[in-house]
Design a protein around this motif. Structure first.
Motif, PDB file in Angstrom:
ATOM      1  N   VAL A   3       0.855  -1.184   0.000  1.00 57.38           N
ATOM      2  CA  VAL A   3       0.000   0.000   0.000  1.00 57.38           C
ATOM      3  C   VAL A   3       0.887   1.229   0.000  1.00 57.38           C
ATOM      4  CG1 VAL A   3      -1.841   1.268   1.163  1.00 57.38           C
ATOM      5  CG2 VAL A   3      -1.765  -1.231   1.313  1.00 57.38           C
ATOM      6  N   GLU A   4       0.587   2.176  -0.888  1.00 65.98           N
ATOM      7  CA  GLU A   4       1.375   3.397  -0.979  1.00 65.98           C
ATOM      8  C   GLU A   4       0.466   4.590  -1.214  1.00 65.98           C
ATOM      9  OE1 GLU A   4       3.989   2.245  -4.133  1.00 65.98           O
ATOM     10  OE2 GLU A   4       2.641   2.968  -5.713  1.00 65.98           O
ATOM     11  N   VAL A   5       0.915   5.762  -0.769  1.00 69.03           N
ATOM     12  CA  VAL A   5       0.167   7.000  -0.966  1.00 69.03           C
ATOM     13  C   VAL A   5       1.054   8.009  -1.685  1.00 69.03           C
ATOM     14  CG1 VAL A   5      -1.393   6.705   1.005  1.00 69.03           C
ATOM     15  CG2 VAL A   5       0.826   7.817   1.338  1.00 69.03           C
ATOM     16  N   LEU A   6       0.406   8.904  -2.460  1.00 71.07           N
ATOM     17  CA  LEU A   6       1.111   9.939  -3.204  1.00 71.07           C
ATOM     18  C   LEU A   6       0.306  11.230  -3.129  1.00 71.07           C
ATOM     19  CD1 LEU A   6       0.759   7.143  -5.109  1.00 71.07           C
ATOM     20  CD2 LEU A   6       2.436   8.346  -6.512  1.00 71.07           C
ATOM     21  N   LYS A   7       0.988  12.345  -3.002  1.00 75.64           N
ATOM     22  CA  LYS A   7       0.289  13.630  -3.026  1.00 75.64           C
ATOM     23  C   LYS A   7      -0.285  13.894  -4.410  1.00 75.64           C
ATOM     24  CE  LYS A   7      -0.981  17.639  -1.319  1.00 75.64           C
ATOM     25  NZ  LYS A   7      -2.056  17.730  -0.316  1.00 75.64           N
ATOM     26  N   THR A   8       0.526  13.648  -5.443  1.00 77.03           N
ATOM     27  CA  THR A   8       0.075  13.715  -6.839  1.00 77.03           C
ATOM     28  C   THR A   8       0.712  12.555  -7.591  1.00 77.03           C
ATOM     29  OG1 THR A   8       1.894  15.028  -7.772  1.00 77.03           O
ATOM     30  CG2 THR A   8       0.121  16.247  -6.666  1.00 77.03           C
ATOM     31  N   LEU A   9       0.238  12.299  -8.797  1.00 79.68           N
ATOM     32  CA  LEU A   9       0.788  11.208  -9.587  1.00 79.68           C
ATOM     33  C   LEU A   9       2.248  11.432  -9.962  1.00 79.68           C
ATOM     34  CD1 LEU A   9      -2.222  10.425 -11.963  1.00 79.68           C
ATOM     35  CD2 LEU A   9      -1.277   8.925 -10.192  1.00 79.68           C
ATOM     36  N   ASN A  10       2.692  12.678  -9.895  1.00 84.35           N
ATOM     37  CA  ASN A  10       4.082  12.986 -10.245  1.00 84.35           C
ATOM     38  C   ASN A  10       5.030  12.852  -9.066  1.00 84.35           C
ATOM     39  OD1 ASN A  10       3.412  13.658 -12.943  1.00 84.35           O
ATOM     40  ND2 ASN A  10       2.764  15.708 -12.293  1.00 84.35           N
ATOM     41  N   ASP A  11       4.501  12.617  -7.856  1.00 82.00           N
ATOM     42  CA  ASP A  11       5.341  12.517  -6.667  1.00 82.00           C
ATOM     43  C   ASP A  11       5.824  11.085  -6.452  1.00 82.00           C
ATOM     44  OD1 ASP A  11       5.023  15.208  -6.072  1.00 82.00           O
ATOM     45  OD2 ASP A  11       3.204  14.844  -4.891  1.00 82.00           O
ATOM     46  N   ASP A  12       6.884  10.961  -5.683  1.00 81.77           N
ATOM     47  CA  ASP A  12       7.358   9.632  -5.287  1.00 81.77           C
ATOM     48  C   ASP A  12       6.389   9.048  -4.272  1.00 81.77           C
ATOM     49  OD1 ASP A  12       9.633   9.787  -6.879  1.00 81.77           O
ATOM     50  OD2 ASP A  12      10.795  10.789  -5.299  1.00 81.77           O
ATOM     51  N   PRO A  13       6.060   7.752  -4.396  1.00 80.34           N
ATOM     52  CA  PRO A  13       5.122   7.149  -3.453  1.00 80.34           C
ATOM     53  C   PRO A  13       5.710   6.977  -2.063  1.00 80.34           C
ATOM     54  CG  PRO A  13       5.990   5.484  -4.945  1.00 80.34           C
ATOM     55  CD  PRO A  13       6.497   6.802  -5.441  1.00 80.34           C
ATOM     56  N   ILE A  14       4.826   7.050  -1.063  1.00 79.30           N
ATOM     57  CA  ILE A  14       5.193   6.794   0.333  1.00 79.30           C
ATOM     58  C   ILE A  14       4.654   5.413   0.692  1.00 79.30           C
ATOM     59  CG2 ILE A  14       4.954   7.572   2.716  1.00 79.30           C
ATOM     60  CD1 ILE A  14       4.281  10.374   1.553  1.00 79.30           C
ATOM     61  N   ASP A  15       5.541   4.498   1.035  1.00 77.38           N
ATOM     62  CA  ASP A  15       5.140   3.125   1.348  1.00 77.38           C
ATOM     63  C   ASP A  15       4.665   3.041   2.793  1.00 77.38           C
ATOM     64  OD1 ASP A  15       4.913   0.379   1.793  1.00 77.38           O
ATOM     65  OD2 ASP A  15       6.547  -0.085   0.417  1.00 77.38           O
ATOM     66  N   ILE A  16       3.381   2.654   2.984  1.00 71.71           N
ATOM     67  CA  ILE A  16       2.837   2.525   4.343  1.00 71.71           C
ATOM     68  C   ILE A  16       2.432   1.075   4.626  1.00 71.71           C
ATOM     69  CG2 ILE A  16       2.058   4.925   4.455  1.00 71.71           C
ATOM     70  CD1 ILE A  16      -0.799   3.909   3.881  1.00 71.71           C
ATOM     71  N   ASN A  47      -5.891  12.880   3.643  1.00 73.86           N
ATOM     72  CA  ASN A  47      -7.086  13.223   2.875  1.00 73.86           C
ATOM     73  C   ASN A  47      -6.721  13.797   1.515  1.00 73.86           C
ATOM     74  OD1 ASN A  47     -10.026  13.080   3.816  1.00 73.86           O
ATOM     75  ND2 ASN A  47      -8.895  13.475   5.727  1.00 73.86           N
ATOM     76  N   LEU A  48      -7.379  13.259   0.475  1.00 75.07           N
ATOM     77  CA  LEU A  48      -7.214  13.620  -0.931  1.00 75.07           C
ATOM     78  C   LEU A  48      -5.856  13.223  -1.499  1.00 75.07           C
ATOM     79  CD1 LEU A  48      -9.114  17.011  -1.280  1.00 75.07           C
ATOM     80  CD2 LEU A  48      -9.889  14.694  -1.835  1.00 75.07           C
ATOM     81  N   TYR A  49      -5.099  12.450  -0.759  1.00 75.79           N
ATOM     82  CA  TYR A  49      -3.917  11.809  -1.344  1.00 75.79           C
ATOM     83  C   TYR A  49      -4.375  10.684  -2.266  1.00 75.79           C
ATOM     84  CZ  TYR A  49      -0.059  13.882   1.374  1.00 75.79           C
ATOM     85  OH  TYR A  49       0.887  14.730   1.904  1.00 75.79           O
ATOM     86  N   ILE A  50      -3.566  10.399  -3.259  1.00 72.54           N
ATOM     87  CA  ILE A  50      -3.785   9.212  -4.078  1.00 72.54           C
ATOM     88  C   ILE A  50      -3.304   7.991  -3.294  1.00 72.54           C
ATOM     89  CG2 ILE A  50      -3.090   8.027  -6.196  1.00 72.54           C
ATOM     90  CD1 ILE A  50      -2.750  10.872  -7.414  1.00 72.54           C
ATOM     91  N   ILE A  51      -4.055   6.916  -3.352  1.00 69.68           N
ATOM     92  CA  ILE A  51      -3.675   5.695  -2.648  1.00 69.68           C
ATOM     93  C   ILE A  51      -3.764   4.526  -3.621  1.00 69.68           C
ATOM     94  CG2 ILE A  51      -6.030   5.351  -1.754  1.00 69.68           C
ATOM     95  CD1 ILE A  51      -4.611   4.166   0.798  1.00 69.68           C
ATOM     96  N   ARG A  52      -2.785   3.620  -3.531  1.00 71.41           N
ATOM     97  CA  ARG A  52      -2.743   2.458  -4.411  1.00 71.41           C
ATOM     98  C   ARG A  52      -2.511   1.209  -3.572  1.00 71.41           C
ATOM     99  NH1 ARG A  52       0.802   5.348  -9.116  1.00 71.41           N
ATOM    100  NH2 ARG A  52       2.525   4.797  -7.729  1.00 71.41           N
TER     101      ARG A  52
END
Length: 401
Positions: A3-16, A47-52
């Motif tokens: 599971v990872e989150v990103l502020k925008t699609l152009n940002d590096d993902p944060i692995d949580i 909130n409103l971060y992209i999550i994958r």
């Protein structure tokens, strides 16, 4: 699971991933998909971060936005719950106000209308999986509606087409089904004691009445009255449009009652369907001829029935009212689509499986001898409960007729 989150699609993902206990959710055709991420501990506001979300095979299963973040304490442990929507969340917050006609640049082709809607209101989506739709739409009037509602409005006007948004911001459109999925056999890849079958006559209709738009007829009609020196009001046979009033063969001034400027010989009330001699004018003497020339309002009314269904189940009627239908051919297409969808008793099924390569829109074959099931089904939704190293999967499908 990852599971990872990103502020925008152009940002590096944060692995949580190391904080996540489980992910559960559902993907469905023609609907927004929701999923929930359960996390141990309190984390920053996403909130409103992209999550994958990826499953244990590193296949992307959910992608969208965090739209709600809740904290709950239990046994001295703080839990964080992220409530998420897939990318169709964007379509609920984009507005389109436009009228599409069969004579404009889209030529009434649904795929060109969809392309125009997305180019104007949701350009970040790709349309690589938008296919040609074998139908024509004479009128689609979008009155400051969300793009999501506009899509459902359009697809209600064509037969057997479905849509969904995938995890890569791509719109998928397909007829009947998108691709073949796996075969399912009871006791092999259907988990024991998980099958639920529903056979429903709710919504059954084998005669469909379609009530379309009101509009002015192509041709004028003439309606005559003879004054009696007493009456100021004359009843019209139809709701009038483009009205002209003649007194003894001479065209006189007239307006809609709502536009009265105090200088008219006659007023027209469309709602009440009457011709009025206003109070500020003297009543005409008896024996004069009034001619009201106007285009009457016509309402598209049509019906369709399936005789085989009527003979099998008896007569079940329904009425569909759609003010966007202003063409006879369009109303017929709309009515036939509704009839095909509802003329039979529907069968729906749900079950659990460990098959991972399943998604909404697939055609699957199901064989369960004890339930007299031996046919093709369309997957409507897939629910997943993803935990480290394992996924529980539930499928909901309808029988393809």
């Amino acid at each position: 699971m990852k599971v990872e989150v990103l502020k925008t699609l152009n940002d590096d993902p944060i692995d949580i991933t190391n904080l996540v206990q489980s992910v559960s959710g559902q993907r469905a055709i023609g609907e927004s998909s929701e999923f929930q991420v359960n996390i141990i501990g309190q984390i920053q506001n996403y909130n409103l971060y992209i999550i994958r979300v990826f499953d244990e095979d590193e296949v992307l299963k959910y992608a969208g936005f965090v739209i709600n973040q809740k904290y709950n304490q239990s046994s001295s442990v703080t839990w964080t719950t992220l409530s998420c929507y897939d990318y169709s969340y964007i379509l609920h917050h984009r507005i389109i106000a436009k009228k599409y006609l069969g004579t404009d640049t889209t030529e009434g082709k649904p795929e060109l209308i969809i392309t125009d809607i997305f180019n104007e209101s949701a350009p970040e989506f790709s349309l690589d999986n938008l296919r040609s739709i074998g139908a024509n739409i004479e009128l689609l009037y979008l009155k400051y509606e969300t793009v999501f509602d506009a899509l459902n409005k359009l697809f209600a006007m064509v037969n057997d087409y479905y849509w969904y948004v995938d995890n890569d911001l791509d719109l998928h459109v397909f007829q009947t089904y998108e691709e073949d999925g796996p075969d399912f056999n009871d006791g092999i890849n259907i988990l024991m004691n998980t099958v639920k079958l529903e056979e429903s006559s709710e919504g059954l209709s084998n005669r469909v009445w379609v009530i379309g738009a009101k509009q002015a007829a192509e041709n004028y009609i003439d309606q005559y009255f003879t004054t009696d020196g007493k009456s100021r009001i004359h009843s019209l046979s139809y709701e009038p449009n483009y009205t002209e009033i003649y007194l003894d063969g001479v065209l006189v001034d007239s307006k809609l009652e709502s536009n009265d400027d105090g200088q008219q010989e006659y007023l027209i009330s469309k709602k009440e369907k009457v011709l009025i001699r206003p109070d500020y004018k003297a009543i005409e003497t008896s024996g004069k001829e009034i001619k009201a020339r106007y285009k009457p309002t016509r309402e598209i009314v049509d019906y369709f029935e399936d005789q085989g269904s009527i003979e099998e189940y008896g007569l079940f009627e329904t009425v569909i009212k759609n003010k966007d239908l202003n063409d006879k051919l369009e109303s017929r297409r709309f009515g036939r689509a509704a009839l095909k969808k509802n003329k039979s008793i529907n069968r729906k099924i749900s079950f659990e499986t460990y098959e991972r390569d399943v998604f909404p829109g697939q055609k699957i074959y199901i064989k369960i001898d004890e339930m007299n099931i031996d046919s093709d089904w369309l997957i409507l939704s897939v629910s997943r409960n993803i935990k480290p190293n394992i996924s529980h999967i539930s499928i909901a499908a309808k029988e393809m007729i």
